[in-house]
Design an enzyme around this catalytic site. Structure first.
Site, PDB file in Angstrom:
ATOM      1  N   GLU A 162     -27.314  27.561 -36.081  1.00  0.00           N
ATOM      2  CA  GLU A 162     -27.942  27.096 -34.830  1.00  0.00           C
ATOM      3  C   GLU A 162     -29.435  27.399 -34.818  1.00  0.00           C
ATOM      4  O   GLU A 162     -30.237  26.606 -34.327  1.00  0.00           O
ATOM      5  CB  GLU A 162     -27.249  27.741 -33.628  1.00  0.00           C
ATOM      6  CG  GLU A 162     -25.862  27.176 -33.325  1.00  0.00           C
ATOM      7  CD  GLU A 162     -24.785  27.722 -34.223  1.00  0.00           C
ATOM      8  OE1 GLU A 162     -23.642  27.219 -34.159  1.00  0.00           O
ATOM      9  OE2 GLU A 162     -25.080  28.659 -35.004  1.00  0.00           O
ATOM     10  N   HIS A 165     -15.589  32.467 -26.050  1.00  0.00           N
ATOM     11  CA  HIS A 165     -15.627  31.012 -26.099  1.00  0.00           C
ATOM     12  C   HIS A 165     -15.285  30.397 -24.741  1.00  0.00           C
ATOM     13  O   HIS A 165     -14.814  29.264 -24.676  1.00  0.00           O
ATOM     14  CB  HIS A 165     -14.640  30.468 -27.141  1.00  0.00           C
ATOM     15  CG  HIS A 165     -14.924  30.882 -28.545  1.00  0.00           C
ATOM     16  ND1 HIS A 165     -14.668  32.149 -29.006  1.00  0.00           N
ATOM     17  CD2 HIS A 165     -15.455  30.196 -29.586  1.00  0.00           C
ATOM     18  CE1 HIS A 165     -15.021  32.227 -30.276  1.00  0.00           C
ATOM     19  NE2 HIS A 165     -15.495  31.057 -30.661  1.00  0.00           N
TER      20      HIS A 165
END
Length: 335
Positions: free
Chosen positions: A60, A129
């Site tokens: 990322e 998550h």
């Protein structure tokens, strides 16, 4: 009108934007050949080619940095972060670089970058998550932040985000990806950033919420003794002060329903603003319905308890309206 899934609304928004503007590109992990981990980019590679639909390494920091550079150089990258938590390693690229580019260049440079990500709880993905994490972005000058709530708002907000000359974070509650609703597809349709919607009119109390909790709040309103006005905030920053203030002036009461912890939730800003600027219009102190200040549980039973349910929202709102006193949250009342 045909019924479409929320994930199809994402796909249509991306496809329409890419057809209209050759500068729009899509980047992210598995967004090309695999069609995305949630199948929201399925078919884009075949339609637009590998030069515009780009599978990235699992880095990322690297691909968001590349997207910032591409945006400054004239492209319009739409970067997918698979789970919003994964952006943590790349916050410098977004918050320190992209968000400040216009300011540091005295307006000579802009960063037309969209970061869209799945977010939120309700599917048993565990605490790493299942977060919204909007507070990572709301406090950063130069960033806009919005949260989708159904197929129509997903399409309209994403199209506006791609049109915007500055960086925008679009949070998509993944629990909604498989939800369907009637939607008349119109490539010209937009929802302006910073504009909320009253999705249910009412007279007793204003409930402000966003994302997946919009449908929960509407269910609560249908079963509450109070006549509840429900506002879908849509954009968390900049939020629609006018719509919220006018609603509270009519109802005299304010409740925010947030998929955020009490310490970090966006409702604190709304409550403090209304209390400071419209105190004379209030019949009761504003009230926040939040998550407890604890990680999202993995257990399905605990996660269900952790998230505000329609029954809990109705109970909290009814208590406020009947007594004009904010009730305690469940975890402070629990034995």
């Amino acid at each position: 009108m045909a019924k479409i899934w929320v994930r199809q609304a994402v796909l249509r928004a991306l496809d329409d934007a890419m057809k209209e503007d050759p500068g729009v590109i899509v980047m992210g992990e598995d967004v090309a050949a695999a069609g995305g981990p949630f199948k929201v980019t399925e078919g884009l590679l075949a339609e637009h080619g590998p030069g515009r639909v780009i599978d990235t390494p699992i880095s990322e920091m690297g691909f968001l940095g590349a997207a910032v550079g591409a945006a400054v150089c004239g492209l319009k990258p739409v970067v997918e972060i698979m789970f919003i938590e994964f952006i943590g390693v790349a916050l410098d690229q977004l918050s320190t670089q992209a968000a400040t580019m216009r300011y540091l260049s005295r307006g000579r440079l802009t960063t037309p970058l969209v970061v869209r990500a799945s977010a939120g709880a309700g599917q048993g993905f565990g605490c790493q998550h299942s977060q919204m994490l909007d507070h990572w972005f709301r406090g950063t000058p130069g960033l806009k932040v919005c949260v989708t709530s159904n197929a129509r708002t997903t399409y309209g907000l994403l199209r506006s985000a791609i049109d915007d000359p500055d960086p925008v974070v679009v949070l998509e509650p993944r629990i909604l990806y498989s939800e369907r609703e009637e939607f008349e597809h119109d490539p010209a349709y937009r929802i302006p950033l910073g504009q909320a919607e009253i999705v249910r009119p009412g007279t007793d109390v204003t409930v402000v919420t966003c994302g997946a909790l919009v449908r929960t709040a509407l269910e609560a309103a249908a079963n509450s003794r109070a006549n509840i006005e429900v506002i879908d905030l849509l954009t968390l920053w900049p939020w629609d002060r006018k719509t919220v203030a006018e609603s509270v002036a009519r109802t005299g009461r304010l409740v925010t329903v947030e998929e955020s912890t009490a310490a970090a939730g966006w409702g604190a800003d709304i409550v403090s603003t209304i209390a400071a600027e419209h105190f004379g219009k209030l019949k009761a102190a504003p009230h926040r319905i939040t998550l407890p200040d604890a990680p999202v549980p993995y257990s399905g039973v605990l996660e269900t308890r952790y998230l505000p349910s329609a029954t809990y929202i109705a109970e909290q709102v009814d208590a406020l309206v009947s007594t004009n006193q904010p009730p305690l949250p469940w975890w402070r009342n629990a034995a």
